[in-house]
Design an enzyme around this catalytic site. Structure first.
Site, PDB file in Angstrom:
ATOM      1  N   LYS A 105       0.853  -1.193   0.000  1.00 17.28           N
ATOM      2  CA  LYS A 105       0.000   0.000   0.000  1.00 17.28           C
ATOM      3  C   LYS A 105       0.877   1.226   0.000  1.00 17.28           C
ATOM      4  CE  LYS A 105      -4.531   0.662   0.416  1.00 17.28           C
ATOM      5  NZ  LYS A 105      -5.511  -0.310  -0.024  1.00 17.28           N
TER       6      LYS A 105
ATOM      7  N   ASP B 233      -6.849   4.272  -4.849  1.00 15.39           N
ATOM      8  CA  ASP B 233      -7.464   4.043  -3.535  1.00 15.39           C
ATOM      9  C   ASP B 233      -8.168   5.343  -3.157  1.00 15.39           C
ATOM     10  OD1 ASP B 233      -7.577   3.484  -0.462  1.00 15.39           O
ATOM     11  OD2 ASP B 233      -6.864   1.623  -1.306  1.00 15.39           O
TER      12      ASP B 233
ATOM     13  N   GLY C 176     -20.626   6.563   2.929  1.00 17.57           N
ATOM     14  CA  GLY C 176     -19.733   6.933   1.829  1.00 17.57           C
ATOM     15  C   GLY C 176     -20.511   7.025   0.532  1.00 17.57           C
TER      16      GLY C 176
ATOM     17  N   GLY D 279     -18.497   7.463  -2.570  1.00 13.78           N
ATOM     18  CA  GLY D 279     -17.429   7.465  -3.574  1.00 13.78           C
ATOM     19  C   GLY D 279     -17.650   6.337  -4.568  1.00 13.78           C
ATOM     20  N   ASN D 280     -16.576   5.969  -5.244  1.00 14.05           N
ATOM     21  CA  ASN D 280     -16.666   4.968  -6.307  1.00 14.05           C
ATOM     22  C   ASN D 280     -17.235   3.632  -5.810  1.00 14.05           C
ATOM     23  OD1 ASN D 280     -16.069   3.850  -8.944  1.00 14.05           O
ATOM     24  ND2 ASN D 280     -14.401   2.765  -7.924  1.00 14.05           N
TER      25      ASN D 280
HETATM   26  N1  GLU Z   1      -7.278   0.045  -3.410  1.00 16.03           N
HETATM   27  C1  GLU Z   1      -8.014  -1.141  -3.641  1.00 16.03           C
HETATM   28  C2  GLU Z   1      -8.056  -2.014  -2.396  1.00 16.03           C
HETATM   29  O1  GLU Z   1      -7.900  -1.554  -1.282  1.00 16.03           O
HETATM   30  C3  GLU Z   1      -7.536  -1.877  -4.885  1.00 16.03           C
HETATM   31  C4  GLU Z   1      -6.095  -2.287  -4.857  1.00 16.03           C
HETATM   32  C5  GLU Z   1      -5.600  -2.781  -6.191  1.00 16.03           C
HETATM   33  O2  GLU Z   1      -6.361  -2.777  -7.136  1.00 16.03           O
HETATM   34  O3  GLU Z   1      -4.438  -3.132  -6.260  1.00 16.03           O
HETATM   35  O4  GLU Z   1      -8.330  -3.173  -2.474  1.00 16.03           O
END
Ligand code: GLU
Length: 428
Positions: free
Chosen positions: A107, A147, A219, A221-222
């Site tokens: 992350k 994210d 929320g 969002g997307n």
């Molecule tokens: N940010 C998203 C998650 O928390 C997707 C991560 C990704 O696609 O690598 O799962």
């Protein structure tokens, strides 16, 4: 966040400790999994539009890559901390393992508020992040994605910078790219739809018809918007959504007992998911406090915002009508709240299972990018449904067989897969 002492990394480690006990993991494996393999903590100097250089702080944490290259998003958030990124990286490891995709967990983040940055400043920030990390990321090492408050445009700027540095095209370096420039059809929908694929299976298991259910969503969002769309297509009624209002720097809930109109709310929402209060009020929505989403008389709660939202304090405000919690966000429920939910017999679809649709589709995107051949949307979403459904069934079968809370069953499957990979490689 409602509690300043909340530390998501301690929470993630506490969750791991519980499952390490259940699996009787040996101390070296436990120690390895409790910590990140590698951490990067760096500065990003950015020339702002007024010519002044501002220095931002960036992070990338690679928690574990025993099952494959690290994978995970990059968040832009004013309250970002290294501990939040550590926790989220660890959760990515479990997420990839529970849906059984050949990737590890990572992350990233930047302490910033994109609301306050122009497009040009955001572009330079994205390029600066890649310049600092280019040696340590890549399609075979660590693959970033969007994210909280990052999107396809940010990913494209990052890809472009990486390709400039490498002097070649690397479409598999990053996922969540725009369709037509290496992105996958269905990626935008994937996380929200994935939540609803697992919710659909949970309802099946509990013998509840989706058409007879109501939900409250935190929320807009997307993730939340796509989850609401598919849930409504199954016949469910969303009574309440909450969102962050940037102008007031406060959250609000929007309540309509006979069901919200998704298209109408989307039409009065800014690009960060903030719904216009006065327009909503004029259309018959009651505007309630930011916390009111959790108090609603509904069957399903769908937290799709940030971590630490269902905690020791807020969990007691939940209405007795709630039967299912489908966690669209990462880490929305604390271990203290979990104890309460267990006692009440609430069916929790844990975050790293419920919201794994995003990374699963990212995996499909990477496969397509590496082949430079792209599937149609039905193929992507069909494969996504299969993966999510299979993962849900494996977790719920184990939960039923061993009389476990769903989160514990998901952890048992994910952690044992990662622990075996570490062992088989001879690391521990
Ligand atoms: N940010 C998203 C998650 O928390 C997707 C991560 C990704 O696609 O690598 O799962």
């Amino acid at each position: 966040m409602s509690d300043n002492s909340f530390n998501p990394y301690e929470m993630a480690q506490q969750q791991l400790d519980g499952v390490a006990e259940m699996l009787a993991l040996d101390p070296p494996t436990r120690n390895l999994l409790r910590d990140s393999l590698r951490e990067f903590n760096f500065t990003i100097p950015v020339r702002m539009d007024d010519g002044v250089i501002k220095v931002f702080r960036g992070f990338r944490v690679q928690h574990n890559d025993a099952r494959g290259p690290c994978k995970g998003g990059i968040r832009f958030h004013p309250q970002e901390t290294i501990d939040t990124v550590r926790a989220l990286a660890m959760w990515m490891t479990w997420k990839c393992a529970v849906v059984d995709i050949p990737l590890g967990g990572g992350k990233g983040g930047v302490i910033c508020d994109p609301h306050d940055l122009s497009a040009g400043e955001q572009e330079r920030l994205c390029r600066g992040w890649v310049r600092q990390m280019a040696k340590n990321v890549g399609p075979l090492a660590d693959i970033p994605a969007p994210d909280v408050m990052t999107n396809a445009q940010h990913m494209l700027w990052m890809l472009d910078e990486y390709e400039v540095i490498r002097g070649e095209r690397y479409p598999g370096f990053i996922t969540g790219k725009p369709v037509g420039l290496g992105g996958s059809l269905g990626r935008a929908e994937a996380t929200g739809f994935g939540v609803i694929y697992t919710l659909r299976e949970a309802l099946k298991e509990l013998g509840i018809r989706p058409e007879e259910t109501t939900a409250s969503v935190q929320g807009f969002g997307n993730v939340a918007q796509h989850a609401i769309r598919l849930y409504q297509q199954l016949g469910g009624t969303v009574r309440c959504v909450s969102c962050w209002d940037q102008q007031d720097r406060a959250a609000y809930s929007f309540y309509k007992p006979d069901g919200i109109d998704l298209a109408l709310l989307q039409g009065i929402t800014d690009r960060f998911g903030g719904i216009d209060k006065s327009q909503a009020e004029a259309r018959g929505y009651a505007i309630l406090s930011g916390e009111a989403w959790i108090e609603q008389k509904v069957d399903i709660l769908l937290p799709a915002a940030l971590e630490n939202q269902i905690n020791a304090e807020t969990v007691t405000q939940m209405n007795d009508s709630v039967r299912i919690i489908a966690e669209g966000a990462n880490g929305p429920t604390t271990p203290e709240a979990d104890r309460f939910l267990k006692e009440k017999g609430i069916f929790v679809i844990p975050d790293f299972l419920a919201n794994a649709g995003g990374v699963t589709c990212s995996y499909f995107e990477q496969v397509q990018s590496n082949m430079n051949y792209y599937w149609d949307k039905d193929e992507v979403l069909g494969k996504l449904d299969q993966k999510m459904t299979a993962a849900f069934i494996a977790v719920s079968d184990l939960a039923r067989k061993k009389n476990l809370f769903m989160r514990d069953a998901a952890y048992l499957i994910a952690v044992s897969r990662v622990a075996s990979a570490c062992k088989d490689r001879g690391w521990v």
